[in-house]
Design an enzyme around this catalytic site. Structure first.
Site, mmCIF file in Angstrom:
data_model
loop_
_atom_site.group_PDB
_atom_site.id
_atom_site.type_symbol
_atom_site.label_atom_id
_atom_site.label_comp_id
_atom_site.label_asym_id
_atom_site.label_seq_id
_atom_site.Cartn_x
_atom_site.Cartn_y
_atom_site.Cartn_z
ATOM 1 C CB CYS A 2 -4.492 47.646 2.912
ATOM 2 S SG CYS A 2 -4.559 49.102 1.894
ATOM 3 N NE ARG A 27 -5.593 41.859 3.145
ATOM 4 C CZ ARG A 27 -6.802 41.348 3.235
ATOM 5 N NH1 ARG A 27 -6.981 40.056 3.111
ATOM 6 N NH2 ARG A 27 -7.834 42.119 3.465
ATOM 7 C CD1 TRP A 73 -3.713 47.264 -4.841
ATOM 8 C CD2 TRP A 73 -5.524 48.473 -4.341
ATOM 9 N NE1 TRP A 73 -4.428 47.463 -6.002
ATOM 10 C CE2 TRP A 73 -5.546 48.188 -5.721
ATOM 11 C CE3 TRP A 73 -6.573 49.215 -3.801
ATOM 12 C CZ2 TRP A 73 -6.560 48.622 -6.566
ATOM 13 C CZ3 TRP A 73 -7.587 49.651 -4.646
ATOM 14 C CH2 TRP A 73 -7.574 49.349 -6.015
ATOM 15 C CG ASN A 99 -7.885 46.583 4.687
ATOM 16 O OD1 ASN A 99 -8.093 47.111 3.607
ATOM 17 N ND2 ASN A 99 -8.218 45.339 4.957
ATOM 18 N N GLY A 100 -9.228 49.814 4.391
ATOM 19 C CA GLY A 100 -10.626 50.208 4.180
ATOM 20 C C GLY A 100 -10.692 51.633 3.684
ATOM 21 C CD GLU A 485 -10.609 32.910 -15.027
ATOM 22 O OE1 GLU A 485 -11.318 33.927 -14.958
ATOM 23 O OE2 GLU A 485 -9.678 32.700 -14.218
ATOM 24 C CE LYS A 489 -6.500 34.314 -14.048
ATOM 25 N NZ LYS A 489 -7.750 34.233 -13.423
ATOM 26 C CD GLU A 492 -6.499 38.418 -13.257
ATOM 27 O OE1 GLU A 492 -7.073 38.724 -12.205
ATOM 28 O OE2 GLU A 492 -6.350 37.223 -13.600
ATOM 29 C CG HIS A 508 -22.510 39.968 -34.525
ATOM 30 N ND1 HIS A 508 -23.341 40.309 -35.563
ATOM 31 C CD2 HIS A 508 -22.797 38.681 -34.230
ATOM 32 C CE1 HIS A 508 -24.115 39.270 -35.861
ATOM 33 N NE2 HIS A 508 -23.798 38.273 -35.069
ATOM 34 C CE LYS A 607 -5.653 34.859 -4.572
ATOM 35 N NZ LYS A 607 -6.116 34.776 -5.961
HETATM 36 C C1 G6P Z 1 -9.579 40.450 -7.427
HETATM 37 C C2 G6P Z 1 -8.622 39.325 -7.721
HETATM 38 C C3 G6P Z 1 -9.285 38.308 -8.653
HETATM 39 C C4 G6P Z 1 -10.585 37.829 -8.064
HETATM 40 C C5 G6P Z 1 -11.529 38.981 -7.711
HETATM 41 C C6 G6P Z 1 -12.718 38.514 -6.886
HETATM 42 O O1 G6P Z 1 -9.786 41.198 -8.567
HETATM 43 O O2 G6P Z 1 -7.432 39.813 -8.297
HETATM 44 O O3 G6P Z 1 -8.413 37.210 -8.849
HETATM 45 O O4 G6P Z 1 -11.217 36.961 -8.972
HETATM 46 O O5 G6P Z 1 -10.832 39.955 -6.922
HETATM 47 O O6 G6P Z 1 -12.258 38.036 -5.654
HETATM 48 P P1 G6P Z 1 -12.978 36.979 -4.751
HETATM 49 O O7 G6P Z 1 -12.045 36.765 -3.600
HETATM 50 O O8 G6P Z 1 -14.280 37.587 -4.317
HETATM 51 O O9 G6P Z 1 -13.193 35.749 -5.549
#
Ligand code: G6P
Length: 612
Positions: A2, A27, A73, A99-100, A485, A489, A492, A508, A607
């Site tokens: 948010c 956000r 969000w 927000n929260g 990673e 990606k 996501e 396995h 994010k």
């Molecule tokens: C969210 C984002 C990710 C990020 C993660 C941790 O899930 O979409 O891209 O890696 O949070 O966020 P931070 O800001 O703590 O690295």
């Protein structure tokens, strides 16, 4: 999670709020809304993105020099118009953005219902605005006083801004656990979840601390108090962020821009901290706590998402180079599993945003137990950077694409420097190897530029595999976290199911999934265990899997077996992730674009995850 933005001053609030919300859209983008004060209150909210809100307000009265805005969000209640913020009090006088999460909202709601309050939405936020209304009318409190008393009854996390049409020249803002920044302009104030909506109006900011309430008036008056009613002296800081860094700069998406920026962001991370010719690495925070680092019996690295993957790379680095035992933990698991934390432990908290709720809570826990907590953070002035004992910024600049790219390589660069600095002080690597790694690390940005030259080839491969339903990513050693990673990606941003696995572990389980429809992306730049990874690829080919291999330039054996080969410059094994992750970032990007996905704002993600 948010985004909040608010304005009070002499200018029209609406365009400032909308631009601010667009900057904060990373956000959350489930719904957006604004409330404007102009004699009465105008409230506009819409499910969807800020662009939907703009279309909805077309031709409507958007005047007013005081206003609040929100991009959501969803946590409590579906992402529809009714649950969108701002939320209004029962008498219609107050509007609030939040927000929260208010954890005790259902108890408060029941108590308010008994007093005759009725609620339209399913949100915790609406409960808070009704509570403020109740306190105002029951005890004849001013807005500011009612907010203060209400917040003392709330359990949970919040960043809020409230307006009251009966006190039209005033904004009241408060925070606990969720970030809030105040921008101080000439006869005007802005409030936002981060500095990005503020930067083009003023560079003077105050980061509100937990349990602080700010009262901002149209006549330029500002007062900050604690929830305990103690007046605070605000600490005004000057922002150094440049506005150009918040724009797309000619790229189609922020993610693509950020992938390309890695040639400079990795160099920025090393600037002033590493000099290979003179043979030194200096991270101020590590020097300051040299003693604690030297005596550390163990390191615990905490993070979420991509940051957790950077932590896994660091595990290999710290153990291999500095010979310090490392545990890497998801912050969300660590905080709730009664972990053993000793005073001799060093905790490294990794976070791009510096606001992730689980990471923040894990840091608090570690500090209570007396461990040294070191933050590796991107966003300057963020909550984690202020909560840790010491730390280093990665200096990657604003990362706006929701899928993290340049922050990952920034974190890995910083952690590599840290491991090398400690390895050198502890005498755990030879002088010649130390020197070789320093020289190679300094040269990495040039090699990143060469990796990026494979973009057209990756674009082609992406087209070939973009209709797959699953994908498997494999890697060994330093390249195993890279496989995780790469898979993250792809999930996501393209919504293709993908798994990352240690190459040898494939037999396995995941090997059962392999057939001619399964792309298997193998990161195989390793000098160490090269023969082993060749065998793993043979195992995939024997099951007709489609192999996309990332290898070092000039490699032969794997290239002959693989369906597609991407060659990248050779480097030392500990530095491999800084290069090998880049083709995987590009591959996900082009697959997502090919599938018509919203790359920068993938569905359901945000994010900055400020709720647990
Ligand atoms: C969210 C984002 C990710 C990020 C993660 C941790 O899930 O979409 O891209 O890696 O949070 O966020 P931070 O800001 O703590 O690295």
């Amino acid at each position: 999670m948010c985004g909040i933005v608010a304005y009070i001053g002499q200018r029209e609030a609406y365009p400032i709020l909308i631009k601010g919300l667009q900057r904060l859209e990373y956000r959350g983008y489930d719904s957006a809304g604004v409330a404007l004060l102009n004699g009465g209150m105008h409230i506009y909210k819409r499910q969807g993105k800020v662009s939907d809100l703009i279309a909805y307000t077309e031709g409507k009265d958007k005047t007013g020099q005081v206003g609040i805005g929100h991009t959501r969000w969803a946590t409590h209640g579906q992402p529809n118009h009714i649950n969108a913020h701002p939320h209004c009090s029962g008498n219609g006088h107050l509007n609030l953005v939040h927000n929260g999460i208010i954890e005790n909202y259902s108890l408060l709601k029941k108590a308010l219902e008994k007093l005759g309050h009725t609620f339209e939405s399913e949100t915790d936020t609406e409960v808070l605005v009704h509570l403020i209304e109740e306190l105002q009318s029951r005890d004849s409190l001013t807005l500011e006083e009612a907010v203060r008393v209400a917040l003392s009854r709330v359990i949970g996390a919040y960043a809020i801004v409230v307006i009251d049409e009966r006190e039209p020249g005033k904004l009241v803002a408060a925070r606990k656990g969720s970030p809030l920044v105040l921008g101080i302009g000439d006869d005007e104030f802005l409030v936002a979840s981060d500095a990005t909506p503020i930067i083009e109006h003023t560079k003077r900011v105050v980061y509100l601390n937990d349990e602080e309430i700010a009262v901002l008036s149209k006549d330029g008056y500002m007062q900050i108090k604690t929830i305990g009613n103690e007046v605070q002296t605000p600490y005004i800081q000057e922002l150094t962020l440049e506005i150009e860094r918040l724009e797309k700069g000619g790229y189609d998406h922020f993610m693509l821009k950020e992938i390309h920026e890695q040639t400079t962001t990795i160099a920025d991370c090393m600037r002033g901290r590493l000099n290979a010719t003179e043979g030194w690495i200096r991270l101020g925070g590590v020097e300051e706590f040299q003693n604690r680092f030297m005596k550390a019996e163990r390191m615990i690295i905490i993070g979420c998402g991509t940051s957790w993957h950077a932590g896994l790379v660091a595990e290999y680095l710290f153990e291999d180079l500095a010979r310090i035992p490392v545990e890497v933990e998801y912050a969300s698991e660590f905080r709730y599993r009664n972990p053993i934390i000793r005073e001799s432990d060093v905790i490294i908290a990794l976070s791009q945003s510096g606001e992730t709720a689980d990471t923040l809570a894990a840091i608090e826990l570690a500090r209570e137990k007396g461990a040294l907590v070191y933050g590796v953070v991107n966003v300057v002035g963020s909550s984690i950077s202020r909560l840790t004992d010491a730390g280093s910024y990665i200096h990657a600049g604003p990362e706006i694409g929701v899928a993290s790219t340049k922050a990952f390589t920034g974190q890995v660069t910083l952690l590599t420097m840290m491991a090398l600095q400690l390895a050198h002080s502890r005498g755990t690597i030879s002088e010649s190897y130390y020197q070789r790694l320093l020289t190679e690390l300094e040269n990495i940005p040039h090699k990143v530029a060469r990796v990026l030259e494979c973009e057209p080839q990756i674009q082609y491969i992406a087209q070939e595999i973009q209709d797959s339903h699953n994908a498997l990513y494999l890697g060994r050693g330093f390249n195993f976290p890279v496989a995780l990673e790469g898979a993250l990606k792809l999930k996501e941003i393209s919504y293709i199911h993908a798994e990352g696995y240690p190459a040898a572990e494939m037999k396995h389980g995941p090997i059962a999934l392999i057939d001619e429809n399964m792309p298997v992306i193998v990161t195989a730049t390793n000098r160490n265990a090269y023969d082993k990874i060749v065998s793993n690829i043979q195992e995939v080919k024997a099951r007709k899997g489609k192999v996309i291999a990332i290898v070092s330039e000039g490699e032969k054996a794997i290239s002959e077996m693989a369906d597609y080969t991407i060659e990248i410059p050779e480097t030392e094994d500990p530095l491999a992730p800084l290069l090998s992750v880049i083709p995987l970032q590009l591959l996900s990007y082009y697959i997502a674009v090919g599938r018509g996905c919203n790359v920068d704002q993938p569905r359901n993600l945000a994010k900055s995850v400020t709720v647990e």
